[in-house]
Write an enzyme that holds these catalytic residues in place. Structure first.
Site, PDB file in Angstrom:
ATOM      1  N   ASN A  10       0.286  -4.894  -7.605  1.00  0.00           N
ATOM      2  CA  ASN A  10      -0.714  -4.028  -6.969  1.00  0.00           C
ATOM      3  C   ASN A  10      -1.815  -4.962  -6.476  1.00  0.00           C
ATOM      4  O   ASN A  10      -2.590  -5.475  -7.275  1.00  0.00           O
ATOM      5  CB  ASN A  10      -1.254  -3.019  -7.987  1.00  0.00           C
ATOM      6  CG  ASN A  10      -2.420  -2.212  -7.431  1.00  0.00           C
ATOM      7  OD1 ASN A  10      -2.721  -2.267  -6.236  1.00  0.00           O
ATOM      8  ND2 ASN A  10      -3.084  -1.455  -8.305  1.00  0.00           N
ATOM      9  N   TRP A  11      -1.822  -5.182  -5.168  1.00  0.00           N
ATOM     10  CA  TRP A  11      -2.804  -6.121  -4.621  1.00  0.00           C
ATOM     11  C   TRP A  11      -4.216  -5.541  -4.608  1.00  0.00           C
ATOM     12  O   TRP A  11      -5.179  -6.269  -4.371  1.00  0.00           O
ATOM     13  CB  TRP A  11      -2.395  -6.521  -3.188  1.00  0.00           C
ATOM     14  CG  TRP A  11      -1.344  -7.592  -3.144  1.00  0.00           C
ATOM     15  CD1 TRP A  11      -0.706  -8.167  -4.209  1.00  0.00           C
ATOM     16  CD2 TRP A  11      -0.821  -8.225  -1.962  1.00  0.00           C
ATOM     17  NE1 TRP A  11       0.194  -9.118  -3.758  1.00  0.00           N
ATOM     18  CE2 TRP A  11       0.129  -9.180  -2.383  1.00  0.00           C
ATOM     19  CE3 TRP A  11      -1.058  -8.078  -0.593  1.00  0.00           C
ATOM     20  CZ2 TRP A  11       0.842  -9.977  -1.484  1.00  0.00           C
ATOM     21  CZ3 TRP A  11      -0.343  -8.870   0.297  1.00  0.00           C
ATOM     22  CH2 TRP A  11       0.592  -9.813  -0.150  1.00  0.00           C
ATOM     23  N   GLU A  97      -8.503   3.247 -10.915  1.00  0.00           N
ATOM     24  CA  GLU A  97      -9.627   2.922 -10.016  1.00  0.00           C
ATOM     25  C   GLU A  97      -9.845   4.036  -9.000  1.00  0.00           C
ATOM     26  O   GLU A  97     -10.974   4.325  -8.607  1.00  0.00           O
ATOM     27  CB  GLU A  97      -9.359   1.567  -9.326  1.00  0.00           C
ATOM     28  CG  GLU A  97      -9.516   0.407 -10.320  1.00  0.00           C
ATOM     29  CD  GLU A  97      -8.618  -0.782 -10.063  1.00  0.00           C
ATOM     30  OE1 GLU A  97      -8.046  -0.890  -8.968  1.00  0.00           O
ATOM     31  OE2 GLU A  97      -8.478  -1.615 -10.978  1.00  0.00           O
ATOM     32  N   GLY A 232      -1.708  -6.492 -11.523  1.00  0.00           N
ATOM     33  CA  GLY A 232      -2.838  -6.633 -10.605  1.00  0.00           C
ATOM     34  C   GLY A 232      -3.096  -8.089 -10.286  1.00  0.00           C
ATOM     35  O   GLY A 232      -2.427  -8.702  -9.455  1.00  0.00           O
ATOM     36  N   GLY A 233      -4.065  -8.689 -10.961  1.00  0.00           N
ATOM     37  CA  GLY A 233      -4.504 -10.055 -10.678  1.00  0.00           C
ATOM     38  C   GLY A 233      -3.375 -11.072 -10.557  1.00  0.00           C
ATOM     39  O   GLY A 233      -3.367 -11.904  -9.636  1.00  0.00           O
TER      40      GLY A 233
END
Ligand code: 13P
Length: 248
Positions: A10-11, A97, A232-233
């Site tokens: 997930n960018w 988010e 993510g990261g």
């Protein structure tokens, strides 16, 4: 019944055309022998160029959201038909988010999920508790509501992916322990069994997400109920390939 593991990135709101293309070009040879499904969910505006960059590889380009209406006056939103134009198969829905900053609720998660399914897209539906909810012993209650409302009216639960993302583990470097993630994901699977059918529970793919990285992926993936990760990261760098190759 064996479930095929699924590792997705997930960018979020990261990368540009140039940096995204570079990363995908570098990832392609590193992930080509993966034994799992591999996807990168990217900002909508990057989907066309990233799809071109990933063409002919085993990396599927996904989206980070989809609107529930077919079209209309919804400034800033993206429809399922627009995603399908670019061959998108997977779409993240209800990320914490989105819930925290953009007013997403279990009801809108439900509408988006149903629309995705109607359009043949595979939703990656995110659920998970906050730190205070965990500390107050409310984790199961929170997950119950998110699943009951978020998946209301879904006919076949095996057509979606669930991502368990404890909010306190996202972007904090504080991963859930293998045992915490396993225990909670097993609970989600049990709940799917109650809401749908025992066979659905056996088949549905459930990912873990929250500070999953090259160092902790093996332990998490070794858990019997954890079928993959939403990263993510670590999906913004070559570490993503290490995670995809967790079994090598
Ligand atoms: P991090 O891996 O950066 O903690 O993010 C997890 C996540 O939110 C994936 O959707």
């Amino acid at each position: 019944m064996a479930r095929k593991p699924f590792i997705a990135g997930n960018w979020k709101m990261n990368m540009t055309v140039e940096s995204g293309k570079k990363l995908i070009e570098e990832l392609k040879p590193l992930v080509k022998d993966a034994n799992c499904t591999v996807a990168l969910c990217v900002p909508a505006i990057l989907i066309p160029e990233m799809t071109k960059a990933a063409a002919g590889s085993n990396i599927s380009i996904g989206a980070e959201n989809v609107h529930f209406a077919a079209s209309g006056a919804y400034t800033g939103e993206i429809s399922a038909a627009m995603l399908k134009d670019y061959g998108v198969k997977f779409v993240i829905i209800g990320h914490s988010e989105r819930r925290q900053y953009f007013g997403e609720t279990d009801e809108t998660v439900n509408k988006r999920t149903l629309t995705a399914l109607e359009n043949g897209l595979t939703p990656i539906v995110c659920v998970g508790e906050t730190l205070s909810q965990r500390e107050n012993g409310e984790t199961e209650k929170v997950l119950d509501t998110q699943l009951e409302t978020g998946l209301k009216g879904v006919e076949d639960a095996t057509k979606l992916i669930i991502a368990y993302e404890p909010v306190w583990a996202i972007g904090t470097g504080k991963t859930a322990t293998d045992e915490q993630a396993q225990e909670t994901i097993a609970y989600i699977r049990k709940k799917i069994g109650q809401l749908f059918c025992p066979k659905c529970a056996e088949k549905v793919i459930i990912q873990y997400g929250g500070s999953m990285n090259a160092a902790n992926c093996k332990g998490l993936m070794a858990q019997p109920d954890i079928d993959g990760g939403l990263i993510g990261g670590a999906s913004l760098k070559l570490d993503f390939a290490t995670i995809v190759n967790y079994d090598k």
